[in-house]
Design an enzyme around this catalytic site. Structure first.
Site, PDB file in Angstrom:
ATOM      1  CE  LYS A  65      -3.998   2.005   0.360  1.00 11.63           C
ATOM      2  NZ  LYS A  65      -3.604   2.771  -0.848  1.00 11.63           N
ATOM      3  CE  LYS A 101       5.032   7.381  -1.092  1.00  7.78           C
ATOM      4  NZ  LYS A 101       4.136   7.566   0.062  1.00  7.78           N
ATOM      5  CB  THR A 185      -3.495  13.655   7.381  1.00  8.49           C
ATOM      6  OG1 THR A 185      -3.611  12.654   6.375  1.00  8.49           O
ATOM      7  CG2 THR A 185      -2.069  13.722   7.868  1.00  8.49           C
TER       8      THR A 185
HETATM    9  P1  NAD Z   1       0.240  20.581   0.856  1.00  9.26           P
HETATM   10  O1  NAD Z   1       1.039  20.781  -0.368  1.00  9.26           O
HETATM   11  O2  NAD Z   1      -1.242  20.697   0.806  1.00  9.26           O
HETATM   12  O3  NAD Z   1       0.740  21.590   2.009  1.00  9.26           O
HETATM   13  C1  NAD Z   1       2.069  21.860   2.281  1.00  9.26           C
HETATM   14  C2  NAD Z   1       2.121  23.273   2.865  1.00  9.26           C
HETATM   15  O4  NAD Z   1       3.430  23.542   3.343  1.00  9.26           O
HETATM   16  C3  NAD Z   1       1.783  24.368   1.846  1.00  9.26           C
HETATM   17  O5  NAD Z   1       0.873  25.270   2.427  1.00  9.26           O
HETATM   18  C4  NAD Z   1       3.139  25.059   1.617  1.00  9.26           C
HETATM   19  O6  NAD Z   1       2.989  26.433   1.288  1.00  9.26           O
HETATM   20  C5  NAD Z   1       3.764  24.875   2.971  1.00  9.26           C
HETATM   21  N1  NAD Z   1       5.220  25.059   2.990  1.00  9.26           N
HETATM   22  C6  NAD Z   1       6.133  24.628   2.092  1.00  9.26           C
HETATM   23  N2  NAD Z   1       7.353  25.034   2.473  1.00  9.26           N
HETATM   24  C7  NAD Z   1       7.210  25.721   3.623  1.00  9.26           C
HETATM   25  C8  NAD Z   1       8.111  26.391   4.493  1.00  9.26           C
HETATM   26  N3  NAD Z   1       9.414  26.393   4.265  1.00  9.26           N
HETATM   27  N4  NAD Z   1       7.611  26.981   5.605  1.00  9.26           N
HETATM   28  C9  NAD Z   1       6.298  26.979   5.852  1.00  9.26           C
HETATM   29  N5  NAD Z   1       5.396  26.368   5.063  1.00  9.26           N
HETATM   30  C10 NAD Z   1       5.854  25.735   3.960  1.00  9.26           C
HETATM   31  O7  NAD Z   1       0.675  19.147   1.401  1.00  9.26           O
HETATM   32  P2  NAD Z   1      -0.075  18.246   2.472  1.00  9.26           P
HETATM   33  O8  NAD Z   1      -0.888  17.236   1.774  1.00  9.26           O
HETATM   34  O9  NAD Z   1      -0.683  19.085   3.526  1.00  9.26           O
HETATM   35  O10 NAD Z   1       1.169  17.460   3.096  1.00  9.26           O
HETATM   36  C11 NAD Z   1       2.082  18.090   3.973  1.00  9.26           C
HETATM   37  C12 NAD Z   1       3.023  17.053   4.518  1.00  9.26           C
HETATM   38  O11 NAD Z   1       2.290  16.041   5.196  1.00  9.26           O
HETATM   39  C13 NAD Z   1       3.857  16.311   3.464  1.00  9.26           C
HETATM   40  O12 NAD Z   1       5.098  15.991   4.035  1.00  9.26           O
HETATM   41  C14 NAD Z   1       3.081  15.045   3.237  1.00  9.26           C
HETATM   42  O13 NAD Z   1       3.897  14.000   2.745  1.00  9.26           O
HETATM   43  C15 NAD Z   1       2.597  14.761   4.642  1.00  9.26           C
HETATM   44  N6  NAD Z   1       1.409  13.911   4.671  1.00  9.26           N
HETATM   45  C16 NAD Z   1       0.230  14.384   4.187  1.00  9.26           C
HETATM   46  C17 NAD Z   1      -0.877  13.563   4.212  1.00  9.26           C
HETATM   47  C18 NAD Z   1      -2.204  14.070   3.718  1.00  9.26           C
HETATM   48  O14 NAD Z   1      -3.192  13.365   3.918  1.00  9.26           O
HETATM   49  N7  NAD Z   1      -2.287  15.246   3.150  1.00  9.26           N
HETATM   50  C19 NAD Z   1      -0.784  12.252   4.720  1.00  9.26           C
HETATM   51  C20 NAD Z   1       0.433  11.800   5.219  1.00  9.26           C
HETATM   52  C21 NAD Z   1       1.524  12.653   5.188  1.00  9.26           C
END
Ligand code: NAD
Length: 424
Positions: A65, A101, A185
């Site tokens: 997965k 992945k 999440t």
């Molecule tokens: P996203 O792209 O929606 O959000 C990321 C945010 O981080 C954006 O608002 C961006 O502007 C901000 N950002 C980037 N660089 C930055 C910095 N230097 N300082 C401050 N803010 C910054 O992505 P997401 O889906 O919210 O995922 C975020 C993280 O969580 C990733 O690492 C992702 O792998 C992890 N994650 C997300 C999910 C999910 O369900 N969305 C699940 C598991 C893990």
């Protein structure tokens, strides 16, 4: 990608724990690493071929997965590392899944919408017999989204000649996606924070939280944490950050962000949260705030050896994958800062993916409330296990999470008969 905080932790867990020797050997290697050349016809009639990989790291507990990432810098080592991460996360959450992945070496912004669709479908064709609800189940990851999952699911169904909604998760709702996936999440990250706060006898209203990354995961977490009574004092995105020492309401900021604005523009408009006293700070300064909890929900490697000494928070909530480098993780552990690890904190996403898979297999449709209840029940079971294990072993929460995951996989390997059994 630099080495994730996972690699040394897994190695340590494999050395330290009393495991079946077979498990130790198996978990050091990826089960399958497939390289593909994915061709697409461009809009101008030429052919482009993209390098792509799918890694099934371990499938002892169930089908592989894990998401499919579209990124120009992705490579086989990174996909392998991410697949290993998924193996640990699924085992920790007691899901009937192994870890996988996928990655396609492409900048999706260089493609037209039609080319993006062709690439998504071509990737599925190249995956061929590897994919399936009982073998390997893709999902969205960086630069992929429900629409892309919809194209992939449709392509899979056309090849299979049948409707197979459990073959892919993260699909749009009308194609069999699950309610509750978008907020999952952030919601589950809040459950882990609440467990930490309860164990400290800490009232939410006395707990200040700064959130780096106001994207999907971070914004939902910030809004839900605020609703639960925590004092969210700062949020950032890549364009800016705001700080309000008496707390702010993230909901209007989210509403504005949804209209396509970055936080600094939202703030300079002064059209939202007028009742709150905000000051603008830089995204880097947010990491240095004297808060109780620093939630990292942006990218990996946010806290490194270069800035770890500036961190003043009492606890770090890893919503992003790998936001603390291994060296910084050790420094924080030595300083007594609790790091609530990514494999637990952000596992709400894959847990709801599992719910989507179950719904796809049974033909059932669960309400948003059903999904939330089941997510809560799962975290009410797993999060305390991690806290208790860390206390019992006197280790970090990350080590505890890995110990639980690795022991689950090892038990499954032993149940099939390990070297001891076959030696008589
Ligand atoms: P996203 O792209 O929606 O959000 C990321 C945010 O981080 C954006 O608002 C961006 O502007 C901000 N950002 C980037 N660089 C930055 C910095 N230097 N300082 C401050 N803010 C910054 O992505 P997401 O889906 O919210 O995922 C975020 C993280 O969580 C990733 O690492 C992702 O792998 C992890 N994650 C997300 C999910 C999910 O369900 N969305 C699940 C598991 C893990």
């Amino acid at each position: 990608m630099t080495q994730s905080s996972e690699t040394p932790v897994l190695d340590r867990a494999l050395e330290r724990l009393d495991l079946a020797d077979d498990a130790r050997k198996m978990l050091r290697h990826a089960h399958k690493r497939i390289q593909m050349s994915v061709p697409i016809r461009r809009d101008d009639g030429t052919l482009s071929v993209f390098q792509a990989w799918r890694v099934q790291y371990n499938t002892v507990l169930g089908p592989a997965k894990g998401g499919v990432r579209f990124h120009p810098d992705i490579n086989l080592d990174e996909v392998t590392e991410l697949a290993r991460w998924m193996t640990i996360k699924c085992a920790l959450m007691d899901l009937p899944f192994g870890g996988g992945k996928g990655g396609v070496q492409v900048n999706p912004k260089d493609l037209s919408r039609q080319e993006l669709e062709r690439l998504s479908r071509s990737f599925v064709r190249e995956m061929g017999g590897l994919m399936g609800p009982d073998t390997d189940i893709p999902a969205p990851d960086v630069n992929t989204n429900p629409r892309i999952m919809g194209w992939m699911a449709d392509e899979y169904d056309q090849i299979a000649g049948t409707r197979t909604p459990a073959a892919i998760t993260g699909k749009p709702l009308p194609l069999g996606g699950s309610e509750g996936r978008v907020a999952a999440t952030g919601q589950a990250a809040l459950y882990v924070l609440q467990e930490w706060a309860d164990r400290q006898d800490r009232a939410p209203e006395d707990t200040t939280v700064a959130v780096q990354g106001f994207g999907n995961a971070g914004a939902h977490f910030a809004m839900l944490a605020h609703e639960a009574g925590f004092k969210v004092v700062a949020v950032s995105d890549s364009g800016g950050a705001i700080h309000a020492k008496d707390g702010l309401d993230p909901a209007p900021l989210h509403e504005e962000k949804e209209k396509g604005k970055s936080l600094d523009k939202v703030y300079s408009d002064t059209s939202v949260s007028d009742a709150d006293a905000h000051e603008q700070i830089s995204p880097e300064d947010l990491l240095k705030l004297e808060v109780d909890v620093l939630a990292l929900a942006a990218l990996q490697d946010a806290i490194t050896q270069d800035n770890v000494d500036d961190v003043q928070a009492k606890a770090i909530l890893e919503i992003a994958n790998g936001p603390v480098t291994p060296e910084a993780d050790t420094t924080l552990e030595d300083r007594g800062v609790t790091v609530l690890p990514d494999v637990l904190v952000n596992a709400g996403g894959v847990t709801v993916s599992y719910f989507e898979w179950v719904q796809g297999r049974t033909g059932d449709r669960w309400s948003a409330q059903d999904v939330e209840d089941r997510l809560k029940a799962r975290f009410d079971r797993i999060a305390p296990q991690c806290f208790d294990r860390a206390e019992k072993d006197e280790t970090s929460m990350r080590q505890a999470a890995y110990a639980i995951a690795v022991e689950r996989i090892s038990a499954a390997i032993e149940s099939r008969g390990d070297s001891c059994y076959f030696k008589g």
